[in-house]
Scaffold this active site. Structure first.
Site, PDB file in Angstrom:
ATOM      1  N   LYS A 125       0.827  -1.206   0.000  1.00 43.71           N
ATOM      2  CA  LYS A 125       0.000   0.000   0.000  1.00 43.71           C
ATOM      3  C   LYS A 125       0.860   1.254   0.000  1.00 43.71           C
ATOM      4  O   LYS A 125       0.651   2.175  -0.802  1.00 43.71           O
ATOM      5  CB  LYS A 125      -0.941  -0.022   1.212  1.00 43.71           C
ATOM      6  N   ASP A 144      -6.416   0.707   0.593  1.00 43.88           N
ATOM      7  CA  ASP A 144      -6.402   0.871   2.041  1.00 43.88           C
ATOM      8  C   ASP A 144      -7.765   0.460   2.565  1.00 43.88           C
ATOM      9  O   ASP A 144      -8.559  -0.141   1.856  1.00 43.88           O
ATOM     10  CB  ASP A 144      -6.077   2.320   2.396  1.00 43.88           C
TER      11      ASP A 144
END
Length: 232
Positions: A125, A144
DNA sequence: ATCCCGAGGG
DNA sequence: CCCTCTGGAT
């Protein structure tokens, strides 16, 4: 799995609608260069960007180069970033990550997933955030908690695993929109489609969402032996 | 699967 | 109180 034409079309409609709703959607972590964005993103784990932006001015005043981040004492760094939570882990990650940048990349932030992913405190991420926003070299989609939640609510995927969500989104959206897609879903997630209390009544894409306007294909279970749910 | 961790909302 | 917030490492 190849996505259906209907899903592809609906996804692009959602994208267009969100672009209109949030024409200024962008990264909300304050930063002036790739190194600052990398460190701000490490700090953003399980924490709102607003709170990160409260500590980064002091952090970036104290630390300008990778060498500064690598040599700041652990306790001093912990004090600066304390309110972002996980402060011991994050302080360790920041210092070790900066040390790796010096050893392996001449103190610069590398520009590939291969080099970024695996640095201390840098998962997929965080690497996607830096590649997409600092370098415009997205190799994937930032997934996320917001992006995962919205992608599932909108019926774009049923996957729970963030990597599988990412794979699904990549197949639905053209590469040039990967970074923007994440920003739009994050903005919408914060403003309308919050985890606790989604505001479906005033949602800009309600007629494109399975919750309101799009009939869900009913997964028909075998009709035999449906037992009443046992109570708790 | 669990830990790290603080702060705000409902 | 419980849940959530731009996760990552063990």
């Amino acid at each position: 799995m190849i996505p259906s034409q209907a899903l592809l079309r609906r996804t692009l409609q959602i994208l267009a609608r969100l672009k209109r709703a949030y024409p200024k959607a962008d990264c909300e972590l304050d930063h002036a260069n790739p190194l600052q964005l990398l460190m701000a993103t490490i700090l953003s784990a399980q924490c709102t960007d607003i709170r990160v932006n409260q500590v980064t001015p002091a952090l970036f005043a104290r630390c300008r180069t990778a060498s500064d981040f690598a040599t700041i004492p652990q306790s001093e760094l912990e004090k600066i970033i304390r309110s972002t939570g996980f402060f011991r882990t994050k302080a360790r990650s920041i210092r070790a990550c900066a040390a790796h940048l010096i050893t392996l990349h001449q103190g610069e932030v590398p520009r590939t997933m291969k080099a970024l992913h695996g640095l201390p405190g840098v998962g997929r991420k965080t690497a996607n955030v830096v590649l997409g926003n600092a370098f415009n070299l997205a190799e994937g989609v930032v997934v996320d908690t917001h992006v995962g939640r919205l992608a599932r609510r909108m019926g774009l995927t049923r996957q729970q695993d963030p990597v599988k969500v990412e794979t699904a989104l990549i197949r639905l959206v053209p590469r040039r929109d990967w970074t923007l897609l994440s920003h739009l879903l994050i903005w919408h997630g914060r403003r309308r489609c919050s985890a606790r209390k989604p505001d479906c009544a005033s949602c800009e894409i309600r007629n494109l969402c399975p919750r309101i306007g799009v009939p869900q294909p009913i997964a028909q279970p075998f009709k035999t032996n449906i037992r009443p749910r046992r109570r708790r």
